[in-house]
Design a protein around this motif. Structure first.
Motif, short mmCIF file in Angstrom:
data_model
loop_
_atom_site.label_atom_id
_atom_site.label_comp_id
_atom_site.label_asym_id
_atom_site.label_seq_id
_atom_site.Cartn_x
_atom_site.Cartn_y
_atom_site.Cartn_z
N ILE A 11 49.94 -3.68 24.04
CA ILE A 11 50.15 -2.81 25.20
C ILE A 11 49.98 -1.35 24.78
CG2 ILE A 11 52.68 -2.62 24.88
CD1 ILE A 11 52.87 -2.75 28.02
N CYS A 12 49.50 -0.53 25.71
CA CYS A 12 49.44 0.90 25.46
C CYS A 12 49.54 1.66 26.78
CB CYS A 12 48.14 1.30 24.76
SG CYS A 12 46.65 1.01 25.75
N ALA A 13 50.00 2.90 26.68
CA ALA A 13 49.80 3.87 27.76
C ALA A 13 48.56 4.64 27.36
CB ALA A 13 50.99 4.81 27.87
N SER A 14 47.82 5.14 28.34
CA SER A 14 46.58 5.81 27.95
C SER A 14 46.08 6.79 29.00
CB SER A 14 45.51 4.76 27.67
OG SER A 14 44.31 5.38 27.25
N THR A 15 45.43 7.84 28.50
CA THR A 15 44.66 8.71 29.38
C THR A 15 43.23 8.16 29.52
OG1 THR A 15 44.08 10.13 27.51
CG2 THR A 15 46.02 10.77 28.79
N GLY A 16 42.95 7.02 28.92
CA GLY A 16 41.67 6.35 29.15
C GLY A 16 41.02 5.75 27.92
N ASN A 17 40.85 6.55 26.87
CA ASN A 17 40.12 6.04 25.71
C ASN A 17 40.88 4.97 24.93
OD1 ASN A 17 37.61 7.33 25.83
ND2 ASN A 17 38.52 9.24 25.12
N THR A 18 42.19 5.16 24.79
CA THR A 18 42.97 4.14 24.09
C THR A 18 42.90 2.82 24.85
OG1 THR A 18 44.45 5.79 23.17
CG2 THR A 18 45.26 3.55 23.19
N SER A 19 42.94 2.90 26.18
CA SER A 19 42.89 1.67 26.97
C SER A 19 41.54 0.97 26.80
CB SER A 19 43.20 1.95 28.45
OG SER A 19 42.18 2.71 29.05
N ALA A 20 40.46 1.74 26.73
CA ALA A 20 39.14 1.15 26.54
C ALA A 20 39.06 0.45 25.19
CB ALA A 20 38.06 2.23 26.64
N ALA A 21 39.55 1.12 24.15
CA ALA A 21 39.51 0.54 22.80
C ALA A 21 40.43 -0.67 22.69
CB ALA A 21 39.88 1.60 21.76
#
Ligand code: F0G
Length: 375
Positions: free
Chosen positions: A86-96
């Motif tokens: 699981i992660c919170a993300s501004t976008g790039n972490t979620s993509a990775a």
């Protein structure tokens, strides 16, 4: 070509300097080995007294530096038996996270701020089959929720508070030193959650033969430092003016910037980033959105390198500090470009492009357009 010769990602390349068990199977997409590109044209514009490079992390498999951390974090999570991350993300972490979870055959849960992530990043998380949860709230709130939920649910956090993320990201510093034969004099990064500036400082420190005990994952057999350099760079961290807790020297509750990747007011690696600044005799700075976008456009048009808005903050800072003389003539400067420009096509089309010409589909019209432009 055999697998021994083929580049198969940073874990296999740097395994002896990573705290992973020798038998752990790497979950990799071939990340790392990104180009260090010299900015010849921009150097000239600046008067030719500085050597300027960008480390183009947008050329990682999912288009950002997060892949370096994610390969190690997901490899370790799977080795520990996790079935979900699981992660919170501004976008790039979620993509990775989504991509590496797909590769590992596990589930990724990602929490993103509704309406505040770039389109390409959302598309990636969805394409890789992550469970995408949009919240009415910013990254900082998402991060708080992730910390709380991971205490009860069987999920491994893969935000940069996971020490294995920083272990993977430190390898960018290894590559830079291998390419230059030394450390740069200054290393400029965009700063959001402050994990990446911390990871780079960790990498340079280990190359200088120093360990940073606070960043060592608990209970591991930790490798000895590499000792390739005698001098570490000054670390310079740049933020967007509306989202600049390191410049304000306090947390920011309502961060705002067009550079959505770094729209973060409560950085998790707060203390580590201050240590990097102090130990490296570096500093933090902030720039208006308009200056950051202008740098993104300038780099794309002048050097052919297209990065996302947040990434341009590093070069924006370098250019300003060079012009002000705070980065001294004769210096070698590396700027990390954290993500690819294609991540955020809306911004590119809205803010950056020359107007598109509407031309009749006829030879003479095209020829006329060419003549006009080259006249
Ligand atoms: N640049 C880009 C393109 C990013 O995506 C991020 C962080 C940063 C810079 C800042 O790095 O957080 O280590 O200081 N993005 C995170 C995310 C927060 O969720 O994708 P940092």
């Amino acid at each position: 070509m055999s697998d021994e010769q083929r580049y198969t990602g940073l874990i296999e390349r740097y395994r002896q300097w990573l705290p992973l068990a020798a038998t752990t199977r790497a979950i990799s997409l071939g990340e790392g080995a990104t180009p260090l590109i010299r900015l010849h044209n921009i150097e000239q514009d600046l008067g030719g007294e500085h050597v300027l490079y960008v480390k183009f992390e947008g050329l990682n498999p999912t288009g950002s530096f997060k892949d370096r951390g994610m390969t190690v974090a997901v490899t370790q999570a799977v080795a520990e038996g996790s079935r979900a991350i699981i992660c919170a993300s501004t976008g790039n972490t979620s993509a990775a996270a989504a991509a590496y979870a797909a590769r590992a055959g596990i589930t990724a849960f990602v929490i993103i701020p509704e309406g505040k992530i770039a389109l390409g990043k959302l598309a990636q998380a969805m394409a890789h089959g992550a469970v995408v949860m949009q919240i009415q709230g910013n990254f900082d709130l998402g991060m708080r929720l992730v910390r709380e939920v991971a205490e009860h649910a069987p999920v491994a956090i893969v935000n940069s508070i996971n020490p294995y993320r920083l272990q993977g990201q430190k390898t960018a510093a290894f590559e830079i030193v291998e390419a230059l034969g030394r450390a740069p004099d200054y290393h400029c990064l965009p700063v959001g959650n402050a994990g990446n500036i911390t990871a780079h400082w960790l990498g340079y420190s280990e190359l200088a033969g120093e360990q940073l005990p606070a960043l060592i994952p608990p209970g591991v057999d930790y490798p000895a430092p590499r000792r390739l350099i005698t001098k570490r760079p000054h670390m310079l961290g740049f933020q967007a003016a509306g989202s600049a807790p390191f410049v304000a020297r306090e947390m920011v509750d309502e961060p705002e910037t067009v550079a959505t990747a770094i729209r973060i007011g409560h950085p998790q690696s707060w203390q580590y980033a201050w240590s990097a600044q102090q130990e490296s005799e570096g500093w933090f700075g902030a720039f208006e959105d308009a200056q950051i976008l202008e740098t993104q456009r300038y780099l794309a048009a002048r050097e052919g390198v297209f990065c996302e808005p947040a990434s341009a903050a590093s070069l924006c800072g370098a250019l300003a500090e060079i012009r002000d003389g705070r980065i001294r003539p004769g210096s070698t400067v590396v700027c990390t470009l954290t993500g690819h420009g294609l991540k955020d096509p809306d911004i590119a089309i809205r803010e950056l492009s020359e107007p598109v010409l509407n031309v009749p589909a006829q030879l003479d019209a095209i020829a006329h357009a060419i003549q006009t432009r080259l006249a």
